[in-house]
Design an enzyme around this catalytic site. Structure first.
Site, PDB file in Angstrom:
ATOM      1  N   CYS A  72       0.865  -1.200  -0.098  1.00 13.93           N
ATOM      2  CA  CYS A  72      -0.024  -0.020  -0.063  1.00 13.93           C
ATOM      3  C   CYS A  72       0.747   1.415   0.078  1.00 13.93           C
ATOM      4  CB  CYS A  72      -0.998   0.117   1.353  1.00 13.93           C
ATOM      5  SG  CYS A  72      -2.381   1.104   1.056  1.00 13.93           S
ATOM      6  N   HIS A 159      -3.377  -5.401   0.168  1.00 12.73           N
ATOM      7  CA  HIS A 159      -2.964  -6.098   1.580  1.00 12.73           C
ATOM      8  C   HIS A 159      -3.030  -7.374   1.686  1.00 12.73           C
ATOM      9  CE1 HIS A 159      -2.588  -2.485   4.002  1.00 12.73           C
ATOM     10  NE2 HIS A 159      -3.334  -1.731   3.280  1.00 12.73           N
ATOM     11  N   GLU A 161      -1.929  -9.323   3.924  1.00 13.15           N
ATOM     12  CA  GLU A 161      -1.777  -9.895   5.089  1.00 13.15           C
ATOM     13  C   GLU A 161      -3.214 -10.141   5.711  1.00 13.15           C
ATOM     14  OE1 GLU A 161      -2.167  -5.579   5.636  1.00 13.15           O
ATOM     15  OE2 GLU A 161      -0.791  -7.027   4.383  1.00 13.15           O
TER      16      GLU A 161
END
Length: 181
Positions: A72, A159, A161
């Site tokens: 990001c 993202h 994660e």
């Protein structure tokens, strides 16, 4: 092997750290840490609110010779550091974005041709820096992921994660493979 996660004050930085820590020894560091104090096999530039709060991330990108993954804001710092351009995006806030993988490369290896990701496009890379190539795109943004042509530098707008991102852990595992080389 040790990987460091740079805290750029984003809401997911602790989750990035947790996801990496579950795979290899990892530690979160301040984005004010001097580059000469960084000893790691890889570095992840986490997300954050603004480029102005990215601390020494540009310095890490230009001075460190280790694999670096920008997530990001990390992607955006990477783009600006090497001559790309970041602008406000048309779509702000976090949402599901379907990403088309254009080139599997090192970090996108083994992912499906289209993946659902969790991303914010309040800011986005609109001009690719020289010596980089586009690895993925979407209908929202033409530069969802990029990689340097020679150095182990990678960036993703989304993202990996978060549980909402398909293949996110695979992407992080792929980055760790690059760090092991």
């Amino acid at each position: 092997m040790k990987v460091l996660v740079v805290n750029n004050y984003g809401q997911f930085n602790h989750l990035i750290h947790r996801s990496i820590r579950d795979l290899v020894p990892a530690r979160m560091i301040s984005n004010q840490t001097p580059a000469e104090e960084i000893e790691a096999d890889g570095l992840i530039l986490g997300g954050g609110p603004t480029l102005e709060r990215a601390g020494r991330c540009s310095e890490y990108l230009t001075r460190l010779e280790i694999p670096i993954l920008g997530i990001c804001l990390g992607l955006q710092v990477m783009a600006e550091t090497f001559g790309g351009r970041v602008e406000k995006g048309a779509v702000g806030g976090y949402a599901e974005v379907e990403v088309e993988v254009l080139e599997e490369d090192d970090i996108l290896k083994g992912l499906a041709p289209r993946i659902k990701t969790w991303a914010s496009h309040a800011d986005q890379v609109v001009s690719l820096p020289p010596d980089f190539r586009v690895l993925a795109r979407s209908e929202v943004c033409e530069i969802e992921a990029m990689g340097h042509k020679k150095r182990p530098l990678y960036g993703v707008q989304w993202h990996p994660e978060v549980v909402h991102t398909e293949g996110g852990i695979k992407l992080l595992e792929n980055f760790l493979e690059v760090c092991r080389r």
